[in-house]
Write a protein that holds these residues in place. Structure first.
Motif: not given
Lengths: 180, 212
Positions: B79-96
């Motif tokens: 979860r921490d690892c997924l959250r970190e990517a989510r918090e970078q305010r990038r476009a949806w596809e880049a975040r995913v």
């Protein structure tokens, strides 16, 4: 074997005892042990039987649907969902209980998924540009959704998923076909 | 994990307890990896962690409890690892794709964690299996958040998100069972395309992956 499907669906694999199985099936304990080594053996035999049953139905539906890959995939998916709705206890045994029953059952479950992957590969058009693992992920996704319905005891509502799953499964191939 | 020095060492009681707990969890993961859940006993875990049986029971009521704690810890790491990517305010596809990449790297780098989550987690009975299910369900909103509608109109229904998460998990579990964990990062383009396609259409998904 019907008895073990009903019992595991109701109480789970761990809580189901040999005594319950023979009682529900109306056979003597000795009869069970003449045919099976124990609970796991009964479970795996019932699992294998169900997989034969459902893959047979799905294959027949694909065959009967004509030559177009879209119709064949739709028919196969629909036959699978029908099976789940008609045989909720068996479906639950195979898709929910099998995954946590015993290591051998987990293996069987994976092998069964592979059979569906192979059927999908054989039916869907082949596009080199699509990921090699596309069928694995599509089949895994469908299994997961159905599994969620079974876990919530909503097997009878699984038919409602048809349109959505059809779009999910056919989408990548349709997209490639349209791009040609 | 190193055991602490014997005798008087001036370490606080709390430090010792936390260190023991971590050692027990690490030992459990190693035992599972070597002999599977059934054959992993409290004695074996304690021996490997160099923690006495009575100390084991100060931390955990039973083998199951120890397993659940290890499992929950592993889920939190994902979860921490997924959250970190989510918090970078990038476009949806880049975040995913960032989240997916981070996940594959984490699983490849720590086979003990991956086996615990993806293989043993499915074999150790109902309690753990329910945890596995709940964890996957809890990851679904990460995907749904900000997801675009496909070019042909209507946004995919909610269950598509579940099917995508389930499809990825199923692929990962199969690779873990096949002992191919270290190869997981190679699957990023394939898994990425599968994940993006329901939302963006296959052509756009392929373009994004190829430009990454």
């Amino acid at each position: 074997m019907d008895a073990i499907a009903d019992l595991t669906a109701e109480y789970g694999y761990e809580a189901t005892k040999i005594g319950d199985i023979v009682k529900r099936a109306g056979v003597a304990r000795k009869t069970l042990y003449d045919n099976f080594e124990g609970k796991e053996d009964v479970f795996l035999a019932a699992f294998d039987g169900a997989v034969e049953d459902v893959t047979g139905r799905v294959e027949a539906a694909c065959e009967g649907a004509g030559d177009g890959w879209e119709e064949r995939l739709q028919a196969g998916l629909s036959a699978f969902l029908d099976y789940v709705a008609e045989e909720p206890a068996t479906a639950r045994m195979c898709m929910v209980e099998a995954m946590s029953a015993t290591p051998a059952a987990t293996r069987r479950y994976e092998d069964a998924l592979q059979r569906f992957v192979a059927m999908t590969k054989a039916t869907a058009p082949h596009y080199e540009q699509l990921p090699e693992t596309i069928e694995e992920t599509l089949v895994g996704g469908v299994a997961w959704i159905v599994h969620q319905k079974l876990r919530r005891h909503e097997a009878e509502r699984v038919g409602e998923l048809l349109d959505e799953l059809e779009r999910f499964v056919l989408g990548p191939y349709r997209g490639m076909a349209a791009a040609k | 994990m190193e055991r602490l020095p014997r005798g008087r060492h001036g370490l606080s009681r709390q430090f010792v307890a936390e260190n023991q707990r971590e050692r027990l969890l690490a030992a459990l993961a190693e035992c599972l990896h070597e002999r599977g859940y059934e054959k992993t006993t409290v004695a074996a875990i304690g021996k490997r962690a160099a923690v006495s049986k009575s100390d084991f029971y100060k931390h955990f009521e039973s083998k199951e409890a120890c397993f659940y704690a290890a499992y929950d810890d592993a889920v939190e790491r994902v979860r921490d690892c997924l959250r970190e990517a989510r918090e970078q305010r990038r476009a949806w596809e880049a975040r995913v794709l960032d989240a997916l990449e981070a996940l594959l790297d984490l699983l490849a780098a720590d086979p003990g964690l991956s086996r615990l989550l993806l293989v043993e987690g499915l074999r150790a009975g109902r309690g753990v299996y329910d945890r596995y299910q709940d964890a996957l369900q809890s990851f679904v909103p990460y995907l749904r958040e900000g997801a675009p509608a496909p070019p042909d109109g209507a946004p995919p229904p909610a269950e598509t998100d579940e099917a995508v998460v389930g499809g990825v998990a199923s692929l990962l579990a199969r690779r873990a069972l096949a002992g191919e964990l270290e190869r997981l990062p190679e699957f990023l383009p394939q898994i990425g395309e599968f994940v993006l396609t329901p939302y963006l259409g296959v052509a756009e998904a392929r373009r994004i992956i190829s430009e990454r």
